[in-house]
Design a protein around this motif. Structure first.
Motif, PDB file in Angstrom:
ATOM      1  N   LEU A   1       0.733  -1.114  -0.002  1.00  0.00           N
ATOM      2  CA  LEU A   1       0.049  -0.022  -0.162  1.00  0.00           C
ATOM      3  C   LEU A   1       0.716   1.209   0.132  1.00  0.00           C
ATOM      4  CD1 LEU A   1      -2.352  -1.246   2.939  1.00  0.00           C
ATOM      5  CD2 LEU A   1      -2.750  -1.458   0.293  1.00  0.00           C
ATOM      6  N   GLU A   2       0.486   2.436  -0.950  1.00  0.00           N
ATOM      7  CA  GLU A   2       1.094   3.440  -0.884  1.00  0.00           C
ATOM      8  C   GLU A   2       0.118   4.777  -0.631  1.00  0.00           C
ATOM      9  OE1 GLU A   2       4.528   3.410  -4.119  1.00  0.00           O
ATOM     10  OE2 GLU A   2       2.594   2.236  -5.065  1.00  0.00           O
ATOM     11  N   TRP A   3       0.419   5.643   0.087  1.00  0.00           N
ATOM     12  CA  TRP A   3      -0.339   6.699   0.384  1.00  0.00           C
ATOM     13  C   TRP A   3      -0.204   7.758  -0.585  1.00  0.00           C
ATOM     14  CZ3 TRP A   3       0.506  11.673   2.286  1.00  0.00           C
ATOM     15  CH2 TRP A   3      -0.457  12.483   2.852  1.00  0.00           C
TER      16      TRP A   3
ATOM     17  N   ARG B   1      -3.177  17.574   0.891  1.00  0.00           N
ATOM     18  CA  ARG B   1      -1.737  17.275   1.310  1.00  0.00           C
ATOM     19  C   ARG B   1      -1.520  16.205   0.442  1.00  0.00           C
ATOM     20  NH1 ARG B   1      -2.879  17.673   7.728  1.00  0.00           N
ATOM     21  NH2 ARG B   1      -3.544  20.005   7.816  1.00  0.00           N
ATOM     22  N   TYR B   2      -0.313  16.147  -0.082  1.00  0.00           N
ATOM     23  CA  TYR B   2       0.285  15.101  -1.073  1.00  0.00           C
ATOM     24  C   TYR B   2       1.592  14.326  -0.303  1.00  0.00           C
ATOM     25  CZ  TYR B   2      -2.823  16.880  -4.530  1.00  0.00           C
ATOM     26  OH  TYR B   2      -3.744  17.366  -5.522  1.00  0.00           O
ATOM     27  N   SER B   3       1.685  13.007  -0.480  1.00  0.00           N
ATOM     28  CA  SER B   3       3.038  12.487  -0.532  1.00  0.00           C
ATOM     29  C   SER B   3       3.949  13.220  -1.346  1.00  0.00           C
ATOM     30  CB  SER B   3       2.889  10.966  -0.812  1.00  0.00           C
ATOM     31  OG  SER B   3       4.112  10.338  -1.158  1.00  0.00           O
ATOM     32  N   PRO B   4       5.129  13.438  -0.715  1.00  0.00           N
ATOM     33  CA  PRO B   4       6.211  13.955  -1.917  1.00  0.00           C
ATOM     34  C   PRO B   4       6.590  13.170  -2.984  1.00  0.00           C
ATOM     35  CG  PRO B   4       7.052  14.129   0.404  1.00  0.00           C
ATOM     36  CD  PRO B   4       5.535  13.173   0.653  1.00  0.00           C
TER      37      PRO B   4
ATOM     38  N   ASP C   1      -6.732  10.926  13.372  1.00  0.00           N
ATOM     39  CA  ASP C   1      -6.967   9.537  13.405  1.00  0.00           C
ATOM     40  C   ASP C   1      -6.444   8.648  12.352  1.00  0.00           C
ATOM     41  OD1 ASP C   1     -10.112   9.697  15.342  1.00  0.00           O
ATOM     42  OD2 ASP C   1      -7.970   9.649  15.869  1.00  0.00           O
ATOM     43  N   PRO C   2      -6.449   7.320  12.144  1.00  0.00           N
ATOM     44  CA  PRO C   2      -5.935   6.689  10.997  1.00  0.00           C
ATOM     45  C   PRO C   2      -7.393   6.549  10.250  1.00  0.00           C
ATOM     46  CG  PRO C   2      -6.447   5.332  12.771  1.00  0.00           C
ATOM     47  CD  PRO C   2      -6.475   6.679  13.412  1.00  0.00           C
TER      48      PRO C   2
ATOM     49  N   ASP D   1      10.207  11.782   4.475  1.00  0.00           N
ATOM     50  CA  ASP D   1       9.064  11.001   4.939  1.00  0.00           C
ATOM     51  C   ASP D   1       9.546   9.841   5.765  1.00  0.00           C
ATOM     52  OD1 ASP D   1       6.826   9.973   1.869  1.00  0.00           O
ATOM     53  OD2 ASP D   1       6.970  11.699   3.306  1.00  0.00           O
TER      54      ASP D   1
ATOM     55  N   GLN E   1       1.097   1.375   9.648  1.00  0.00           N
ATOM     56  CA  GLN E   1       1.098   2.572   8.998  1.00  0.00           C
ATOM     57  C   GLN E   1       1.516   3.597  10.007  1.00  0.00           C
ATOM     58  OE1 GLN E   1      -2.389   4.354   8.402  1.00  0.00           O
ATOM     59  NE2 GLN E   1      -1.793   5.732   6.513  1.00  0.00           N
TER      60      GLN E   1
ATOM     61  N   TYR F   1       0.563   7.603  10.886  1.00  0.00           N
ATOM     62  CA  TYR F   1      -0.073   8.604  10.764  1.00  0.00           C
ATOM     63  C   TYR F   1       0.133  10.065  11.268  1.00  0.00           C
ATOM     64  CZ  TYR F   1      -3.024   6.693  14.248  1.00  0.00           C
ATOM     65  OH  TYR F   1      -3.332   6.325  15.709  1.00  0.00           O
TER      66      TYR F   1
ATOM     67  N   THR G   1       1.943  15.309   8.298  1.00  0.00           N
ATOM     68  CA  THR G   1       1.120  15.432   7.169  1.00  0.00           C
ATOM     69  C   THR G   1       1.465  14.488   6.175  1.00  0.00           C
ATOM     70  OG1 THR G   1       2.485  17.213   6.311  1.00  0.00           O
ATOM     71  CG2 THR G   1       0.890  17.639   7.759  1.00  0.00           C
ATOM     72  N   SER G   2       2.317  13.566   6.172  1.00  0.00           N
ATOM     73  CA  SER G   2       2.575  12.825   5.032  1.00  0.00           C
ATOM     74  C   SER G   2       2.810  11.337   5.909  1.00  0.00           C
ATOM     75  CB  SER G   2       3.991  12.987   4.322  1.00  0.00           C
ATOM     76  OG  SER G   2       4.003  12.204   3.284  1.00  0.00           O
ATOM     77  N   TRP G   3       1.688  10.485   5.427  1.00  0.00           N
ATOM     78  CA  TRP G   3       1.709   8.948   5.961  1.00  0.00           C
ATOM     79  C   TRP G   3       2.351   8.201   5.414  1.00  0.00           C
ATOM     80  CZ3 TRP G   3      -4.109   8.581   7.607  1.00  0.00           C
ATOM     81  CH2 TRP G   3      -4.513   9.597   8.508  1.00  0.00           C
TER      82      TRP G   3
ATOM     83  N   PHE H   1       2.904   3.608   4.888  1.00  0.00           N
ATOM     84  CA  PHE H   1       2.760   2.066   5.223  1.00  0.00           C
ATOM     85  C   PHE H   1       4.141   1.366   5.266  1.00  0.00           C
ATOM     86  CE2 PHE H   1      -1.888   2.145   5.020  1.00  0.00           C
ATOM     87  CZ  PHE H   1      -2.311   2.868   4.127  1.00  0.00           C
TER      88      PHE H   1
END
Lengths: 118, 112
Positions: free
Chosen positions: A45-47, A59-62, A103-104, B1, B95, B97, B100-102, B104
Motif C-alpha cells: 500500500l502507498e499513501w 496534502r500530498y505525499s512527496p 486519526d487513521p 518521509d 502505518q 499517521y 502530514t505525510s503518512w 505504510f
C-alpha cells in the motif's frame, strides 16, 4: 452505515487523462479527510494524499506531488483522483478511505482498478 | 518521509499458535504532549480492501477479535495474533499517521 463507493474499473492508453471518484454516505462527509492509496499488482500500500472536503485543504505525499491531483465536491459528497497523462506504471488498484483529523483511516472504499496499456 | 519497515516478510504459523509481526519507523511516531503513538495496523485479505485492526499502537477497533493485540512505542511496534485462526490468513501492514505525510510498511504475509 458508513460507505465509500468508488467508480468502476478503467482501461486507458498511455498519455490519456483520467478522473476516478469516491462518494461517501452514512456520515457527514465534510467532517472527514478523504485519502487515496495505491496498490500495484502484487505489491503493498502507498499513501498518495488526502483532502478535507470542508475547505479543500489538500496534502500530498512527496512521491506523488505533481503526479496526481486530488479534489472534492462537497455538495455531492465526492472526492476525486485524477491524472493528466497516464503511464503504464500507474496501473494499480486505487482505494479511497476516510479519517477524522488526527486519526487513521477507519473506512475504505471497494477500490478502483486502473489499467494503462497500449 | 518516515520510512516503515516490517519483519518478517512472511511467516507460516500453525492453527492455534502465536504469530508476531514487527514494525519499525525511521523516526519516533510518539507525540509527546499526548503520549500517543500514531501507529496503526491493517489487515488485507485477498481481493479485499484493507481493514483497520488497531490504532494508537494498541487500541483494538470495535469488532476486532481480542486475539489481536498491538504493543510498542516510539519507533518499535509489534502486532501479535495470540491464537491463529484460518480466517486470519492475510497481509498485515503497519502505518504511521504522524504529521502530514503518512506511510505504510511493506506488509507481512501470514499463512497457515
Amino acid at each position: 452505515e458508513v460507505q465509500l463507493v468508488q467508480s468502476g474499473a478503467e482501461v486507458k492508453k498511455p498519455g490519456e487523462s483520467l478522473k476516478i471518484s469516491c462518494q461517501g454516505s452514512g456520515h457527514t462527509f465534510n467532517n472527514f479527510w478523504i485519502g487515496w492509496v495505491r496498490q500495484r499488482p502484487g505489491q503493498g500500500l502507498e499513501w498518495l494524499g488526502v483532502i478535507y472536503p470542508g475547505d479543500s485543504d489538500t496534502r500530498y505525499s512527496p512521491s506523488f506531488q505533481g503526479q496526481v491531483t486530488i479534489s472534492a465536491d462537497k455538495s455531492i459528497s465526492t472526492a476525486y483522483l485524477q491524472w493528466s497523462s497516464l503511464k503504464a506504471s500507474d496501473t494499480a488498484m486505487y482505494y479511497c478511505a476516510r479519517h477524522r483529523d488526527g486519526d487513521p483511516f477507519d473506512s475504505w472504499g471497494q477500490g478502483t482498478l486502473v489499467t494503462v496499456s497500449a | 518521509d518516515i520510512v516503515m519497515t516490517q519483519s518478517p516478510d512472511s511467516l507460516a504459523v500453525s492453527l492455534g499458535e502465536r504469530a508476531t509481526i514487527n514494525c519499525k519507523s525511521s523516526q519516533s511516531v510518539l507525540f509527546r504532549s499526548s503520549n500517543q503513538n500514531y501507529l496503526a495496523w491493517f489487515q488485507q485479505k485477498p481481493g479485499q480492501a484493507p481493514r483497520l485492526l488497531i490504532s494508537w499502537a494498541s487500541t483494538r477497533e470495535s469488532g476486532v477479535p481480542d486475539r489481536f493485540s498491538g504493543s510498542g512505542s516510539g519507533t518499535d511496534f509489534t502486532l501479535t495474533i495470540s491464537s491463529l485462526q484460518a480466517e486470519d490468513v492475510a497481509v498485515y501492514y503497519c502505518q504511521q499517521y504522524y504529521g502530514t505525510s503518512w506511510t505504510f510498511g511493506p506488509g507481512t504475509r501470514v499463512e497457515i
